[in-house]
Scaffold this motif. Structure first.
Motif, PDB file in Angstrom:
ATOM      1  N   ASP A 169     -11.427  -7.034  -8.816  1.00 54.01           N
ATOM      2  CA  ASP A 169     -10.370  -7.325  -7.844  1.00 54.01           C
ATOM      3  C   ASP A 169     -10.004  -6.108  -6.992  1.00 54.01           C
ATOM      4  OD1 ASP A 169      -9.289  -6.018 -10.001  1.00 54.01           O
ATOM      5  OD2 ASP A 169      -7.745  -7.519 -10.431  1.00 54.01           O
ATOM      6  N   GLY A 170     -10.953  -5.177  -6.880  1.00 54.04           N
ATOM      7  CA  GLY A 170     -10.758  -4.093  -5.923  1.00 54.04           C
ATOM      8  C   GLY A 170     -10.541  -2.718  -6.528  1.00 54.04           C
ATOM      9  N   SER A 171     -10.782  -1.705  -5.681  1.00 52.15           N
ATOM     10  CA  SER A 171     -10.690  -0.318  -6.129  1.00 52.15           C
ATOM     11  C   SER A 171      -9.265   0.095  -6.468  1.00 52.15           C
ATOM     12  CB  SER A 171     -11.268   0.614  -5.060  1.00 52.15           C
ATOM     13  OG  SER A 171     -10.695   0.348  -3.788  1.00 52.15           O
ATOM     14  N   ALA A 172      -8.272  -0.464  -5.776  1.00 52.23           N
ATOM     15  CA  ALA A 172      -6.882  -0.115  -6.093  1.00 52.23           C
ATOM     16  C   ALA A 172      -6.500  -0.599  -7.492  1.00 52.23           C
ATOM     17  CB  ALA A 172      -5.932  -0.705  -5.059  1.00 52.23           C
ATOM     18  N   CYS A 204      -0.409   1.528  -4.972  1.00 53.63           N
ATOM     19  CA  CYS A 204      -1.367   0.469  -5.299  1.00 53.63           C
ATOM     20  C   CYS A 204      -0.656  -0.848  -5.607  1.00 53.63           C
ATOM     21  CB  CYS A 204      -2.226   0.875  -6.500  1.00 53.63           C
ATOM     22  SG  CYS A 204      -3.506   2.098  -6.136  1.00 53.63           S
ATOM     23  N   GLU A 205       0.560  -0.754  -6.111  1.00 50.12           N
ATOM     24  CA  GLU A 205       1.306  -1.961  -6.470  1.00 50.12           C
ATOM     25  C   GLU A 205       2.000  -2.592  -5.259  1.00 50.12           C
ATOM     26  OE1 GLU A 205       3.756  -0.302  -9.486  1.00 50.12           O
ATOM     27  OE2 GLU A 205       2.272  -0.604 -11.075  1.00 50.12           O
ATOM     28  N   TYR A 258      -8.067  -5.715  -3.709  1.00 51.30           N
ATOM     29  CA  TYR A 258      -7.071  -4.696  -3.354  1.00 51.30           C
ATOM     30  C   TYR A 258      -7.794  -3.351  -3.200  1.00 51.30           C
ATOM     31  CZ  TYR A 258      -3.705  -8.222  -4.916  1.00 51.30           C
ATOM     32  OH  TYR A 258      -2.972  -9.376  -5.067  1.00 51.30           O
ATOM     33  N   TRP A 259      -7.645  -2.726  -2.039  1.00 47.63           N
ATOM     34  CA  TRP A 259      -8.432  -1.543  -1.722  1.00 47.63           C
ATOM     35  C   TRP A 259      -7.617  -0.256  -1.799  1.00 47.63           C
ATOM     36  CZ3 TRP A 259     -13.207  -2.579  -2.234  1.00 47.63           C
ATOM     37  CH2 TRP A 259     -13.684  -3.859  -1.926  1.00 47.63           C
ATOM     38  N   PRO A 300      -3.457  -8.182  -0.921  1.00 43.97           N
ATOM     39  CA  PRO A 300      -4.913  -8.271  -1.033  1.00 43.97           C
ATOM     40  C   PRO A 300      -5.565  -8.297   0.343  1.00 43.97           C
ATOM     41  CG  PRO A 300      -3.901 -10.397  -1.503  1.00 43.97           C
ATOM     42  CD  PRO A 300      -2.792  -9.413  -1.389  1.00 43.97           C
ATOM     43  N   GLY A 301      -6.773  -7.764   0.398  1.00 47.11           N
ATOM     44  CA  GLY A 301      -7.536  -7.798   1.643  1.00 47.11           C
ATOM     45  C   GLY A 301      -8.545  -8.926   1.610  1.00 47.11           C
TER      46      GLY A 301
END
Length: 199
Positions: free
Chosen positions: A48-51, A143-144, A154-155, A148-149
């Protein structure tokens, strides 16, 4: 290779975020004592992303700033020390590229990054982001905060932008040799580069 580079740079406390083939990775490296390091693990159960991956490291990070390295990155070892020498809150590793439309491009002002623009039609600079960072501990709260992209992921670059917009400073450090090993072609390039750099 990355663990060896970190150790050579005097960094021995590492948290690895695992997902695919996690058992093999954990079995191979263990707690790191065999190679003179202290390795802990965080499992990213969904892609679900790097973040989201960075958030998982929070219990393992105690310093005010930390290195964040994408596992498919290849670069010269001295880059680590150059990144850590910056006195800004955070730092991007980047490379000058010919075709900026293929990358996340850094919009800079003086020595600082003001924005990351993903695959722009008209790149404002030729400095491409290569997913090797020094991040401040405030990245966790950032990050929180991000939505979402694309594809619901989540980047980390969106979280970094939150920090830049709040007044945190991010510098950049150029590398001539950094590679993102994401395709069979880049794997061949990486094999040649690793020999050239003696990795």
């Amino acid at each position: 290779i990355i663990l060896g580079q970190l150790k050579q740079s005097g960094i021995t406390d590492v948290c690895i975020v695992v997902h695919y083939l996690k058992e093999h990775i954990i079995d191979y490296f263990g707690d790191g004592k065999r190679i003179g390091m202290n390795i802990t693990y965080a499992e990213q159960k969904e892609i679900d992303g790097s973040a989201k991956a960075v958030i998982l490291t929070r219990p393992h990070v105690t310093s005010d700033r930390f290195l964040c390295i994408a596992a498919d990155s290849l670069f010269e070892t001295p880059l680590i020390e150059r990144l850590l020498a910056h006195d800004s809150d955070g730092v991007f590793a980047c490379k000058e590229v010919d075709d900026g439309k293929r990358y996340g491009i850094l919009l800079t002002e003086g020595k600082h990054v003001k924005k990351v623009i993903e695959k722009p039609d008209v790149p404002p600079t030729n400095l491409a982001n290569f997913s090797v960072y020094v991040l401040p501990k405030e990245i966790y709260s950032a990050c929180e905060q991000i939505p979402p992209g694309k594809n619901g992921e989540y980047w980390i670059t969106d979280a970094i932008q939150v920090l830049i917009d709040s007044g945190k400073t991010f510098g950049y450090e150029k590398s001539e040799h950094i590679l993102d090993i994401g395709t069979p072609q880049s794997l061949e390039e990486a094999q040649a580069l690793s020999k050239k750099l003696g990795l």
